[in-house]
Design an enzyme around this catalytic site. Sequence first.
Site, PDB file in Angstrom:
ATOM      1  N   PHE A 249       0.854  -1.183   0.000  1.00  0.00           N
ATOM      2  CA  PHE A 249       0.000   0.000   0.000  1.00  0.00           C
ATOM      3  C   PHE A 249       0.890   1.232   0.000  1.00  0.00           C
ATOM      4  CE2 PHE A 249      -4.567   0.941   1.318  1.00  0.00           C
ATOM      5  CZ  PHE A 249      -5.115  -0.026   0.516  1.00  0.00           C
TER       6      PHE A 249
ATOM      7  N   GLN B  71      -8.220  14.336   4.836  1.00  0.00           N
ATOM      8  CA  GLN B  71      -7.671  13.574   3.709  1.00  0.00           C
ATOM      9  C   GLN B  71      -8.655  13.463   2.551  1.00  0.00           C
ATOM     10  OE1 GLN B  71      -6.770   9.064   3.898  1.00  0.00           O
ATOM     11  NE2 GLN B  71      -4.782  10.064   3.710  1.00  0.00           N
TER      12      GLN B  71
ATOM     13  N   HIS C 106      -9.022  11.259  -0.553  1.00  0.00           N
ATOM     14  CA  HIS C 106      -8.487  10.032  -1.140  1.00  0.00           C
ATOM     15  C   HIS C 106      -8.281  10.287  -2.622  1.00  0.00           C
ATOM     16  CE1 HIS C 106      -8.075   5.847  -2.338  1.00  0.00           C
ATOM     17  NE2 HIS C 106      -8.034   5.509  -1.066  1.00  0.00           N
TER      18      HIS C 106
ATOM     19  N   LEU D 237     -15.463   5.298  -3.078  1.00  0.00           N
ATOM     20  CA  LEU D 237     -14.067   4.875  -2.928  1.00  0.00           C
ATOM     21  C   LEU D 237     -13.626   3.810  -3.937  1.00  0.00           C
ATOM     22  CD1 LEU D 237     -11.462   5.010  -1.198  1.00  0.00           C
ATOM     23  CD2 LEU D 237     -12.456   3.260   0.251  1.00  0.00           C
TER      24      LEU D 237
ATOM     25  N   GLU E 186      -7.055   1.797  -2.700  1.00  0.00           N
ATOM     26  CA  GLU E 186      -5.640   1.954  -2.987  1.00  0.00           C
ATOM     27  C   GLU E 186      -5.017   0.606  -3.355  1.00  0.00           C
ATOM     28  OE1 GLU E 186      -3.902   4.572  -0.166  1.00  0.00           O
ATOM     29  OE2 GLU E 186      -1.896   3.777  -0.407  1.00  0.00           O
TER      30      GLU E 186
ATOM     31  N   ARG F 244      -1.062   9.377   0.213  1.00  0.00           N
ATOM     32  CA  ARG F 244      -2.292   9.797  -0.457  1.00  0.00           C
ATOM     33  C   ARG F 244      -2.353  11.287  -0.776  1.00  0.00           C
ATOM     34  NH1 ARG F 244      -6.649   6.176   2.978  1.00  0.00           N
ATOM     35  NH2 ARG F 244      -6.229   4.237   1.858  1.00  0.00           N
TER      36      ARG F 244
ATOM     37  N   HIS G  83     -12.369  11.893   2.341  1.00  0.00           N
ATOM     38  CA  HIS G  83     -12.304  10.512   2.817  1.00  0.00           C
ATOM     39  C   HIS G  83     -12.157  10.367   4.327  1.00  0.00           C
ATOM     40  CE1 HIS G  83     -11.622   6.261   2.497  1.00  0.00           C
ATOM     41  NE2 HIS G  83     -10.369   6.310   2.907  1.00  0.00           N
TER      42      HIS G  83
ATOM     43  N   ARG H 162      -2.905  10.479   6.665  1.00  0.00           N
ATOM     44  CA  ARG H 162      -2.946   9.085   7.091  1.00  0.00           C
ATOM     45  C   ARG H 162      -2.516   8.161   5.964  1.00  0.00           C
ATOM     46  NH1 ARG H 162      -6.468   4.931   6.530  1.00  0.00           N
ATOM     47  NH2 ARG H 162      -8.221   6.136   5.755  1.00  0.00           N
TER      48      ARG H 162
END
Lengths: 601, 269
Positions: A121, A235, A237, A251, A254, A310, A376, A411
């Site tokens: 990730f 955040q 995304h 969403l 990722e 991100r 997000h 994050r």
Amino acid sequence: MAEYEQIDFDVVVIGAGGAGLRAAIEAKQRGLRAAIVCKSLLGKAHTVMAEGGAAAAMGNVWSEDNWKVHFRDTIRGGKMLGNWRMAQLHAQESPDRIHELEAWGALFDRTNDGRIHQRDFGGHRYARLAHVGDRTGLELIRTLQQRAVALDIDVFMETKILRLLKNPSGEVSGAVGYHRPTGKMMVFTAKSFVLATGGIGRSWKYSTNSWESTGDGHALALWAGADLIDMECLQFHPTGMVWPLSVRGLLVTEGVRGDGGILRNSEGQRFMFNYIPEVFAAETADNEAEADRWYEDHINNRRPPELLPRDEVARSINAEVKAGRGGPHGGVYLDIASRRSSEFIQRQLPSMYHQFKELAGVDITKEAMEVGPTCHYIMGGIRVEPDTAASTVPGLFAAGEVAGGLHGANRLGGNSLSDLLVFGRRAGMGASDYAESRTSVTTVDSTEIERIIDEARAPLAREGGENPYDLQRDLQETMQNLVGIIRTGSELTQALSEIDALKERVPNVSVNGGIAYNPGWNLATDLPSMLSVCTMVTMGAIERKESRGGHTRDDFPKADPALGKINFVQRINGSGECVVTPEPLPEMPDELKALLEEGAH
Amino acid sequence: MAEVVMRIWRGDSEGGEFQDFPTQVSEGEVVLDVVHRIQAEDAPDLACRWNCKAGKCGSCSAEINGLPHLMCMTRMDTLPTEEPVVIAPMKTFPIIRDLVTDVSFNYEMARRLPPFAPKEPGPDGTYRMQQIDVERGQEFRKCIECFMCQDICHVIRDHEENKEHYAGPRLFIRYMELESHPLDTNDRRELLREEMGLGYCNITKCCTEVCPEHIKITDNAIIPLKERVVDASYDPVAWLGRKILRRTKKTATEAANYRTDPKTVKASQ
């Protein structure tokens, strides 16, 4: 006089996502009378939407991995704004929390030698995410839900909490709310409370969040006098669906990039190579050949730029689209079809395959997805003491997305699910310790309860006022347009005055229909939380005159090293005003600082 | 843009009626989008459940033109628009209001299920399992608890009295998941036969057809469960095996009485 039912427990947990369930399990295992109060049915909380996995340095795929590397990745990914102690506890304890889920029935994907498989990730140096295909959140919530049922924890489903109550000595002692199906008013008294209410994304037009994410916990804490920190750190995304409009913001995990997917612009260029920031240059591949080799050999190659944290990827996509290199619906292309076999995609990313096929008519094994940034997750939140998850108000604890500190300004993917487990448990321990040692009464003031109930019911009695959905829509427009991914001082000031104007309209909201299962009324009672939280996000964004992580200022495009050592603490002061105060970050011990200095490998 | 009439059931446990909402539909919209627009513009008190709007939480189940569907995953362009689109609450569960039903039956049946009882972990305190061994259970753990299989199941759809002693497809896949779980040690087969009404299912596969996760409920859970229950009760070879191994099969009561005692659980450090 308003009627209500009053029930007493030792520990009451508000919220039934991963953190809330884990906290309640901890309290119940300690033998305490624990209850969960949640806005939806049990098992439907936003945790089910988490797709990619839970980050934990178990070292199952890369034995080089350990908590120190995970700590380093988390702090660096958070642009140095994270709380060092939370990041340390999180990195150290995540593996145990994942293994514990197995003892409660979870079935993670396996490595060849039968251990828990881990996937790559963004921002994580090694493949570190324990997962079940791309439905890890569902596995996590179901496992915890089944554990909670096995322990016979009391659950009050579809119950919204309006306000917290304190006893005369200032300890949180009660919570007032209502049962949505019947409209019956409820008062919970307890020796300690855990807030685990999740995020705030409902106030943005394009968001991955559900209707529940109205920032109730942030607002309950704020109104009870607790400190919040760094609420401006929000955040976006990088990869949300952009078409059809009805699913805009949904969403796209990722995991697509972790499993080999790449980003291209309308000219077919793999543009992320143009956006590698200095701080990550040493560990990011600068050519396609090296990036592609990395999937097989992490040791001798650097990671692809698509797997930067991100905030970097989201800003890059935004810049490409602004430069006119976006697709027909204002996104860029996320391509895994040309990179991996159809079988691989369907096995690793079944729910993405499903989602695009059914909602957009796109077969992701054959064509690229069009994607763009979507609201997000909030990194900021309730200020907590790392070891106990205690807020600054006695008797009140917080864990999960509603708590601030761990993720700093950005994050990393996968760190949320492990956050829920590590700090859900710690909040459960902290709240249990507090409940066991508390000697003071949990007396609550019935006059105050009646005032809260009357205020909540007022929109039902009012006639000819404003539709709450109109207010929600206007707030979403304001936050999307003025407090979005790229911010600027003048727009933020404008946002604040628009939010103030919306607050003026709240006392004129009216809803028709009865008190039983009335979504219009339910929304009317969510609006005060949404507006309070949006005020704090905007005020923080005005104060933080730099760009850091999820907070990007067009008028201050660079990070300011001085502000990198500052938490913006947000609270309501004695005269009822929202204030923002800069306070120095807790100083990281030298031995942990040394971990950050180490080279890229 | 297409013109369509949404015919939505409005009412509560006392009764109610369908109400028509003429509306415009845009490209790519799903039923839930249209219901949300009606809420925002015409009927703010129109009750429906939803959370993720992505087919992952199983909240927005309803009967669309007579069949259970997730409203968030049903595209308007898959429905005929010449006739009104009829949206009704799930029939098997008591109505709370409009499209919202009282699904507590399912939670009660989950509560009556004897919990997961793992064997001891390996020497390093963790478990080893092979991918092939977890895949059977993973199929059932895809369940999003939309309860549409429970809704369509005629054993309880048309016979309220069966709810006392019939767990239903959602729970049968949970029993099968535990039955095939590499680590579980409890034996719930007699319980399934005696108290959970496995025998009532006559494998018409209605549940499989409505499952939004495409779980093969009948073929992969209910039929194998029926076989295992029969083996447990009547198979002479299994009986002999138990005699030789001196292993006794758990009775329904023994299985049901396995509970997790919070005090005896090893505190996780």
